[in-house]
Design a protein around this motif. Structure first.
Motif, PDB file in Angstrom:
ATOM      1  N   GLU A 140      -0.410  14.138   2.338  1.00 51.04           N
ATOM      2  CA  GLU A 140       0.320  13.390   1.339  1.00 51.04           C
ATOM      3  C   GLU A 140       1.311  12.290   1.812  1.00 51.04           C
ATOM      4  N   VAL A 141       1.233  11.066   1.303  1.00 49.98           N
ATOM      5  CA  VAL A 141       1.972  10.084   1.457  1.00 49.98           C
ATOM      6  C   VAL A 141       2.801   9.497   0.264  1.00 49.98           C
ATOM      7  N   ARG A 142       4.145   9.404   0.574  1.00 53.42           N
ATOM      8  CA  ARG A 142       4.773   8.636  -0.413  1.00 53.42           C
ATOM      9  C   ARG A 142       5.662   7.591   0.289  1.00 53.42           C
ATOM     10  N   VAL A 143       5.861   6.441  -0.544  1.00 55.55           N
ATOM     11  CA  VAL A 143       6.512   5.363  -0.318  1.00 55.55           C
ATOM     12  C   VAL A 143       7.819   5.392  -1.369  1.00 55.55           C
ATOM     13  N   GLN A 144       8.902   5.452  -1.018  1.00 59.25           N
ATOM     14  CA  GLN A 144       9.749   5.567  -2.068  1.00 59.25           C
ATOM     15  C   GLN A 144      11.297   5.255  -1.512  1.00 59.25           C
TER      16      GLN A 144
ATOM     17  N   HIS B 182       8.011  -3.737   1.336  1.00 65.66           N
ATOM     18  CA  HIS B 182       6.626  -3.339   1.649  1.00 65.66           C
ATOM     19  C   HIS B 182       5.562  -4.030   0.756  1.00 65.66           C
TER      20      HIS B 182
ATOM     21  N   THR C 212       0.454  -0.745   1.350  1.00 67.80           N
ATOM     22  CA  THR C 212       1.167   0.134   2.050  1.00 67.80           C
ATOM     23  C   THR C 212       0.644   1.699   1.954  1.00 67.80           C
ATOM     24  N   GLU C 213       0.763   2.052   0.887  1.00 66.12           N
ATOM     25  CA  GLU C 213       0.194   3.588   0.692  1.00 66.12           C
ATOM     26  C   GLU C 213      -1.413   3.689   1.204  1.00 66.12           C
ATOM     27  N   ARG C 214      -2.006   2.668   0.954  1.00 66.19           N
ATOM     28  CA  ARG C 214      -3.441   2.958   1.443  1.00 66.19           C
ATOM     29  C   ARG C 214      -3.484   2.753   2.986  1.00 66.19           C
TER      30      ARG C 214
ATOM     31  N   GLU D 103      -2.321   6.201   4.339  1.00 65.96           N
ATOM     32  CA  GLU D 103      -3.515   7.214   4.118  1.00 65.96           C
ATOM     33  C   GLU D 103      -4.629   7.065   4.998  1.00 65.96           C
TER      34      GLU D 103
END
Length: 151
Positions: A2-6, A52, A57-59, A62
């Motif tokens: 799980e990847v989260r940018v928040q 970001h 960023t999410e990729r 991951e």
């Protein structure tokens, strides 16, 4: 994985409990929690803004998690990275991994944070008494990443 940018904060205890919940194979959970310091490079830091590149960023995160999972037998990986305005003591990043054994968990967690610091598209701007300044990449972060490439 799980990847989260928040922008919002997270509850460390809840996140770690969720990472291992119901998985009796897990023998070790290792985590790294990064927080905002009130000093950097000899200057007081009153606030920090993290920017970001959404989607990219999410990729990138991951891909880093996938590389760690290919290198070590991991049951789960969690990466949470905050963006937006932050103050000293605020949580910035959580990297946590669950594995059967502590050795794999420690190595994978360190690998992920070392690659995150150099390969994920984040930019930090600090507010200091001298004004706003962008934080440059650090040679020490490049060296930390490079040691994994020789193993």
């Amino acid at each position: 994985m799980e990847v989260r940018v928040q922008a919002g904060d997270f509850d460390l205890g809840q996140e770690l409990a969720r990472l291992r919940a119901g998985d009796a194979r897990v023998g070790g959970v290792v985590s790294f929690l990064g927080t905002v310091r009130d000093m950097n490079d000899g200057a007081a830091v009153a606030a920090m803004e993290l920017e970001h590149y959404a989607g990219m960023t999410e990729r990138a995160l991951e891909e880093i998690a996938e590389r760690a999972s290919a290198r070590w037998p991991l049951f789960s990986v969690l990466i949470i990275h905050r963006v937006g305005p932050l103050k000293p003591l605020d949580q910035i990043v959580l990297v946590a991994v669950a594995a059967a054994h502590r050795g794999e968990a420690f190595a994978a967690c360190e690998f992920i944070i070392d690659y995150l610091k150099t390969d994920a598209p984040f930019w930090k701007k600090e507010q200091t008494p001298q004004g706003a300044r962008w934080v440059d990449a650090r040679v020490h972060d490049d060296a930390a990443k490079a040691r994994w490439e020789t193993r």
